[in-house]
Motif scaffolding. Sequence first.
Motif, mmCIF file in Angstrom:
data_model
loop_
_atom_site.group_PDB
_atom_site.id
_atom_site.type_symbol
_atom_site.label_atom_id
_atom_site.label_comp_id
_atom_site.label_asym_id
_atom_site.label_seq_id
_atom_site.Cartn_x
_atom_site.Cartn_y
_atom_site.Cartn_z
ATOM 1 N N GLN A 6 1.023 -1.352 0.036
ATOM 2 C CA GLN A 6 -0.240 0.252 -0.351
ATOM 3 C C GLN A 6 1.098 1.188 -0.038
ATOM 4 O OE1 GLN A 6 -3.813 -2.304 2.578
ATOM 5 N NE2 GLN A 6 -2.496 -0.242 3.454
ATOM 6 N N ILE A 7 1.208 1.882 -1.371
ATOM 7 C CA ILE A 7 1.700 3.163 -1.279
ATOM 8 C C ILE A 7 0.639 4.258 -1.146
ATOM 9 C CG2 ILE A 7 3.412 4.496 -3.107
ATOM 10 C CD1 ILE A 7 3.618 2.014 -4.090
ATOM 11 N N LEU A 8 1.220 5.561 -0.163
ATOM 12 C CA LEU A 8 0.522 6.460 -0.273
ATOM 13 C C LEU A 8 0.951 7.854 -0.965
ATOM 14 C CD1 LEU A 8 -1.455 8.452 1.310
ATOM 15 C CD2 LEU A 8 0.123 8.989 3.071
ATOM 16 N N VAL A 9 0.422 8.438 -1.509
ATOM 17 C CA VAL A 9 0.998 9.802 -2.528
ATOM 18 C C VAL A 9 0.400 11.230 -2.355
ATOM 19 C CG1 VAL A 9 0.530 10.606 -4.977
ATOM 20 C CG2 VAL A 9 1.253 7.995 -4.360
ATOM 21 N N ILE A 10 1.217 12.059 -2.164
ATOM 22 C CA ILE A 10 0.323 12.866 -0.913
ATOM 23 C C ILE A 10 1.699 14.207 -1.375
ATOM 24 C CG2 ILE A 10 0.737 11.886 1.300
ATOM 25 C CD1 ILE A 10 3.013 12.756 2.160
ATOM 26 N N GLY A 11 0.883 15.097 -1.542
ATOM 27 C CA GLY A 11 0.995 16.757 -2.835
ATOM 28 C C GLY A 11 0.094 17.531 -2.489
ATOM 29 N N HIS A 12 0.316 18.515 -3.275
ATOM 30 C CA HIS A 12 -0.571 19.466 -3.774
ATOM 31 C C HIS A 12 -1.664 19.122 -3.752
ATOM 32 C CE1 HIS A 12 2.731 23.110 -3.687
ATOM 33 N NE2 HIS A 12 3.083 22.337 -4.338
ATOM 34 N N ASN A 13 -2.407 20.017 -3.143
ATOM 35 C CA ASN A 13 -4.574 19.468 -3.259
ATOM 36 C C ASN A 13 -4.725 20.395 -4.652
ATOM 37 O OD1 ASN A 13 -6.893 19.360 -2.967
ATOM 38 N ND2 ASN A 13 -7.434 19.406 -1.253
ATOM 39 N N THR A 14 -5.489 20.957 -5.024
ATOM 40 C CA THR A 14 -6.233 21.760 -6.407
ATOM 41 C C THR A 14 -5.171 22.721 -6.035
ATOM 42 O OG1 THR A 14 -8.331 20.367 -6.899
ATOM 43 C CG2 THR A 14 -7.861 22.280 -7.688
ATOM 44 N N ASN A 15 -4.985 24.066 -5.280
ATOM 45 C CA ASN A 15 -4.388 24.792 -4.974
ATOM 46 C C ASN A 15 -3.734 24.444 -4.976
ATOM 47 O OD1 ASN A 15 -3.783 27.511 -4.469
ATOM 48 N ND2 ASN A 15 -4.447 27.258 -2.449
ATOM 49 N N GLY A 16 -2.194 25.303 -5.739
ATOM 50 C CA GLY A 16 -0.609 25.233 -5.964
ATOM 51 C C GLY A 16 0.064 24.066 -6.795
ATOM 52 N N CYS A 17 -1.155 23.568 -7.472
ATOM 53 C CA CYS A 17 -0.489 21.818 -8.200
ATOM 54 C C CYS A 17 -0.943 22.792 -9.827
ATOM 55 C CB CYS A 17 -1.667 20.871 -7.898
ATOM 56 S SG CYS A 17 -1.862 19.233 -8.570
ATOM 57 N N THR A 18 0.568 21.895 -10.098
ATOM 58 C CA THR A 18 0.598 22.620 -11.349
ATOM 59 C C THR A 18 0.182 21.284 -12.142
ATOM 60 O OG1 THR A 18 3.110 22.123 -11.589
ATOM 61 C CG2 THR A 18 2.263 23.760 -10.538
ATOM 62 N N PRO A 19 0.393 21.966 -13.855
ATOM 63 C CA PRO A 19 -0.278 20.519 -14.659
ATOM 64 C C PRO A 19 1.621 19.533 -14.814
ATOM 65 C CG PRO A 19 0.147 22.057 -15.687
ATOM 66 C CD PRO A 19 0.255 22.898 -14.405
ATOM 67 N N GLU A 20 2.819 19.973 -14.199
ATOM 68 C CA GLU A 20 4.040 19.538 -13.665
ATOM 69 C C GLU A 20 3.835 18.748 -12.758
ATOM 70 O OE1 GLU A 20 9.073 20.022 -13.462
ATOM 71 O OE2 GLU A 20 7.865 21.497 -12.933
ATOM 72 N N HIS A 21 2.894 18.901 -11.707
ATOM 73 C CA HIS A 21 2.906 17.745 -10.740
ATOM 74 C C HIS A 21 1.401 17.342 -11.173
ATOM 75 C CE1 HIS A 21 4.130 21.205 -8.363
ATOM 76 N NE2 HIS A 21 4.825 21.081 -7.965
ATOM 77 N N GLU A 22 0.646 17.407 -11.994
ATOM 78 C CA GLU A 22 -0.469 16.437 -12.487
ATOM 79 C C GLU A 22 0.721 15.843 -12.853
ATOM 80 O OE1 GLU A 22 -3.074 18.842 -13.941
ATOM 81 O OE2 GLU A 22 -4.575 19.555 -12.256
ATOM 82 N N LYS A 23 1.434 15.800 -13.898
ATOM 83 C CA LYS A 23 1.689 14.573 -14.755
ATOM 84 C C LYS A 23 2.971 13.230 -14.194
ATOM 85 C CE LYS A 23 3.822 12.564 -18.619
ATOM 86 N NZ LYS A 23 3.554 11.132 -19.027
ATOM 87 N N ILE A 24 3.528 14.204 -13.362
ATOM 88 C CA ILE A 24 4.039 13.463 -11.689
ATOM 89 C C ILE A 24 3.651 12.129 -10.853
ATOM 90 C CG2 ILE A 24 5.550 13.503 -10.210
ATOM 91 C CD1 ILE A 24 7.279 15.920 -11.880
ATOM 92 N N ALA A 25 2.050 13.046 -10.980
ATOM 93 C CA ALA A 25 1.409 12.418 -9.734
ATOM 94 C C ALA A 25 0.550 11.207 -11.039
ATOM 95 C CB ALA A 25 0.503 12.613 -9.272
ATOM 96 N N GLY A 106 3.337 19.891 -2.398
ATOM 97 C CA GLY A 106 2.939 19.910 -1.770
ATOM 98 C C GLY A 106 2.861 21.003 -0.369
ATOM 99 N N GLY A 107 1.797 21.156 0.222
ATOM 100 C CA GLY A 107 1.874 21.678 1.519
ATOM 101 C C GLY A 107 1.167 21.662 2.478
ATOM 102 N N SER A 108 0.930 22.520 3.263
ATOM 103 C CA SER A 108 1.210 22.136 5.363
ATOM 104 C C SER A 108 0.295 20.926 5.418
ATOM 105 C CB SER A 108 0.154 23.111 5.876
ATOM 106 O OG SER A 108 -1.212 23.815 5.379
ATOM 107 N N GLY A 109 -0.664 20.577 4.261
ATOM 108 C CA GLY A 109 -1.360 18.879 4.520
ATOM 109 C C GLY A 109 -0.291 17.509 4.516
ATOM 110 N N THR A 110 0.635 18.019 3.368
ATOM 111 C CA THR A 110 1.344 17.120 2.482
ATOM 112 C C THR A 110 2.834 17.477 4.285
ATOM 113 O OG1 THR A 110 1.158 17.587 1.166
ATOM 114 C CG2 THR A 110 3.045 16.466 1.033
#
Length: 169
Positions: A6-25, A106-110
Amino acid sequence: MVKKRQILVIGHNTNGCTPEHEKIAYDVGMEIAKSNSVLICGGLGGVMTAAAHGASDGGGLTIGIIPQNDPSMANEFCDIVIPTGMGLARDFLNALSADGVIIIGGGSGTLSETAAAYMYKKPMVAIRNLGGPVVPFIDGFIDQRENVKIIGVDTAQEAVKKILELITA
């Protein structure tokens, strides 16, 4: 029957998420599916949606552990939704549910999820050059306890390969 990783993926929510983040995710999610592991995420937008989308397209199983009590709040790519109604305290459930963690910006949640995973000595990998509060800790430790090193990698493929090595070590 052998338990799936089970692998958890964490990072930017919608606010701050760039197309680069989305592609890598997305690519991380695809690689997780190819490895026959289960993708866990916070079930909401940004990196969480992109990773779940990649895992779904790769034929993998996705789990969204959301802070709300309404399962309809989860993104459309979550096969299993766990509505906690716990708000931000659900970060600990995410960390404890994982065998390993992949951090994408990511941000503070990350940072909260990273700290929870660190306290429970979960293996962690962070993708470099994506910003976020974890940057100062990449290839090092969060504090003097040196619970677990956050390993830096450069690509989605490296991230999944390395987290699998750390999980099975």
